[in-house]
Design a protein around this motif. Structure first.
Motif, mmCIF file in Angstrom:
data_model
loop_
_atom_site.group_PDB
_atom_site.id
_atom_site.type_symbol
_atom_site.label_atom_id
_atom_site.label_comp_id
_atom_site.label_asym_id
_atom_site.label_seq_id
_atom_site.Cartn_x
_atom_site.Cartn_y
_atom_site.Cartn_z
ATOM 1 N N VAL A 171 0.846 -1.191 0.000
ATOM 2 C CA VAL A 171 0.000 0.000 0.000
ATOM 3 C C VAL A 171 0.881 1.240 0.000
ATOM 4 C CG1 VAL A 171 -1.781 1.302 1.228
ATOM 5 C CG2 VAL A 171 -1.804 -1.207 1.279
ATOM 6 N N ILE A 172 0.594 2.163 -0.875
ATOM 7 C CA ILE A 172 1.243 3.473 -0.882
ATOM 8 C C ILE A 172 0.238 4.465 -0.318
ATOM 9 C CG2 ILE A 172 2.256 5.291 -2.305
ATOM 10 C CD1 ILE A 172 3.053 3.116 -4.308
ATOM 11 N N SER A 173 0.628 5.174 0.725
ATOM 12 C CA SER A 173 -0.319 6.066 1.395
ATOM 13 C C SER A 173 0.244 7.469 1.526
ATOM 14 C CB SER A 173 -0.686 5.525 2.782
ATOM 15 O OG SER A 173 0.448 5.544 3.639
ATOM 16 N N ASP A 174 -0.639 8.389 1.851
ATOM 17 C CA ASP A 174 -0.269 9.786 2.034
ATOM 18 C C ASP A 174 -0.897 10.267 3.334
ATOM 19 O OD1 ASP A 174 0.800 12.316 0.340
ATOM 20 O OD2 ASP A 174 -0.934 12.904 1.523
ATOM 21 N N SER A 175 -0.193 11.128 4.056
ATOM 22 C CA SER A 175 -0.712 11.620 5.335
ATOM 23 C C SER A 175 -1.913 12.544 5.166
ATOM 24 C CB SER A 175 0.393 12.343 6.117
ATOM 25 O OG SER A 175 0.916 13.412 5.357
ATOM 26 N N ASP A 176 -2.141 13.038 3.953
ATOM 27 C CA ASP A 176 -3.323 13.839 3.654
ATOM 28 C C ASP A 176 -4.573 13.047 4.039
ATOM 29 O OD1 ASP A 176 -4.575 16.091 2.774
ATOM 30 O OD2 ASP A 176 -4.491 15.585 0.654
ATOM 31 N N LYS A 177 -5.506 13.675 4.745
ATOM 32 C CA LYS A 177 -6.601 12.935 5.354
ATOM 33 C C LYS A 177 -7.776 12.660 4.416
ATOM 34 C CE LYS A 177 -4.545 12.719 9.315
ATOM 35 N NZ LYS A 177 -3.924 11.434 9.729
ATOM 36 N N HIS B 21 14.147 8.967 9.335
ATOM 37 C CA HIS B 21 13.120 8.900 8.291
ATOM 38 C C HIS B 21 12.709 7.445 8.098
ATOM 39 C CE1 HIS B 21 10.796 10.123 4.889
ATOM 40 N NE2 HIS B 21 11.508 9.429 4.028
ATOM 41 N N TYR B 22 11.415 7.185 8.162
ATOM 42 C CA TYR B 22 10.907 5.819 8.059
ATOM 43 C C TYR B 22 9.898 5.726 6.916
ATOM 44 C CZ TYR B 22 12.851 5.874 12.771
ATOM 45 O OH TYR B 22 13.680 6.026 13.847
ATOM 46 N N PRO B 23 10.378 5.499 5.708
ATOM 47 C CA PRO B 23 9.462 5.482 4.558
ATOM 48 C C PRO B 23 8.625 4.216 4.437
ATOM 49 C CG PRO B 23 11.689 5.009 3.841
ATOM 50 C CD PRO B 23 11.781 5.339 5.303
ATOM 51 N N VAL B 24 9.025 3.144 5.145
ATOM 52 C CA VAL B 24 8.324 1.862 5.019
ATOM 53 C C VAL B 24 7.865 1.386 6.395
ATOM 54 C CG1 VAL B 24 8.505 -0.553 4.313
ATOM 55 C CG2 VAL B 24 9.690 1.220 2.998
ATOM 56 N N VAL B 25 6.624 0.937 6.466
ATOM 57 C CA VAL B 25 6.071 0.376 7.701
ATOM 58 C C VAL B 25 5.473 -0.988 7.376
ATOM 59 C CG1 VAL B 25 4.361 0.639 9.537
ATOM 60 C CG2 VAL B 25 5.539 2.660 8.642
ATOM 61 N N LEU B 26 5.812 -2.002 8.172
ATOM 62 C CA LEU B 26 5.238 -3.337 8.008
ATOM 63 C C LEU B 26 4.075 -3.485 8.979
ATOM 64 C CD1 LEU B 26 8.487 -5.516 7.793
ATOM 65 C CD2 LEU B 26 7.157 -4.522 5.925
ATOM 66 N N VAL B 27 2.918 -3.834 8.460
ATOM 67 C CA VAL B 27 1.716 -3.993 9.279
ATOM 68 C C VAL B 27 1.225 -5.428 9.142
ATOM 69 C CG1 VAL B 27 -0.632 -3.199 9.706
ATOM 70 C CG2 VAL B 27 1.099 -1.576 8.897
ATOM 71 N N ARG B 28 0.950 -6.059 10.272
ATOM 72 C CA ARG B 28 0.468 -7.443 10.260
ATOM 73 C C ARG B 28 -0.835 -7.531 11.042
ATOM 74 N NH1 ARG B 28 4.484 -11.934 12.443
ATOM 75 N NH2 ARG B 28 5.505 -11.384 10.470
#
Length: 234
Positions: free
Chosen positions: A121-127, A224-231
């Motif tokens: 998933v590519i996401s943006d902080s824009d709500k 800087h953390y461009p990638v987050v792993l979610v399980r």
């Protein structure tokens, strides 16, 4: 966009009369005294909008006009997906090109290298603002399942206090609902943090420099953390 070199230098843009109007009147007066209070923005943000930088702001609005058009340039932040936070000087990151193709490529590469099938998933902080099954998005060209209303989405969602979550830009291999996807984007956004700041004003204040005086060296001091792993936890 930054990693792929998809950035522009706003200092080279010559502001048009429309851009100057947006910076001097629309941002300072309409947003500062009408829309910002209506959208329940913080007093500090309201004060910043009322003192919106005329010259730098006009160049930024000109960039937004050229990239995404007038309706997106009317937004107070992230106009047309332009991002000036966590970039130095007058640079701005353009909206990601072919986000879906990039997500697909990353997913295939992970499968090839690790043998694991994951959703990318590519996401943006824009709500994105949600009420029940309706998800209002102000970004241009939203993905399927989001209702793109531009500025109106932000005004409606923020003023009526709809549920606000980070926005998915593209998703490859995702089989869940849009509501769950929005939850995951919001979790990832919070874990990732805001880098140098939530906005360019916070970043400049953090480093003690002007809005267009943040250097690569200063930004290099910030994790800087461009990638987050979610399980999923079952």
């Amino acid at each position: 966009s930054t990693a792929s070199g998809n950035i522009i230098d706003e200092s080279f843009f010559k502001p048009s009369l429309t851009a100057r109007f947006l910076a001097r009147f629309w941002m300072r007066v309409v947003w500062g005294y009408l829309l910002a209070p209506l959208c329940r923005l913080k007093p500090e943000t309201v004060a910043r909008l009322r003192d919106y930088p005329v010259e730098e702001g006009a160049r930024h609005k000109e960039a937004a006009l050229r990239v995404s058009g007038l309706l997106q340039a009317l937004r107070a932040f992230s106009e047309g997906g332009l991002d000036v936070v966590n970039l130095p000087y007058s640079y701005a990151a353009l909206p990601l090109r072919d986000a879906s193709k990039i997500a697909d490529h990353i997913r295939r590469r992970i499968l090839k290298e690790t043998g694991r099938s994951v959703a990318v998933v590519i996401s943006d902080s824009d709500k994105t603002f949600s009420i029940g099954p309706i998800h209002l998005c102000s970004r241009p060209n939203p993905m399927k399942g989001l209702v793109g209303l531009g500025l109106l989405a932000y005004i409606i969602g923020a003023s009526l206090r709809f549920k606000a979550r980070a926005t998915p830009v593209a998703a490859s291999g995702w089989t869940g609902s849009m509501d769950e996807l929005l939850d995951i984007c919001e979790v990832a956004d919070r874990v990732r943090g805001y880098g140098a700041g939530r906005n360019i004003w916070e970043a400049a204040r953090r480093f003690g420099v002007g809005l267009t005086s943040i250097s690569w060296e200063l930004l290099g001091r910030i994790p800087h953390y461009p990638v987050v792993l979610v399980r999923r936890v079952r």
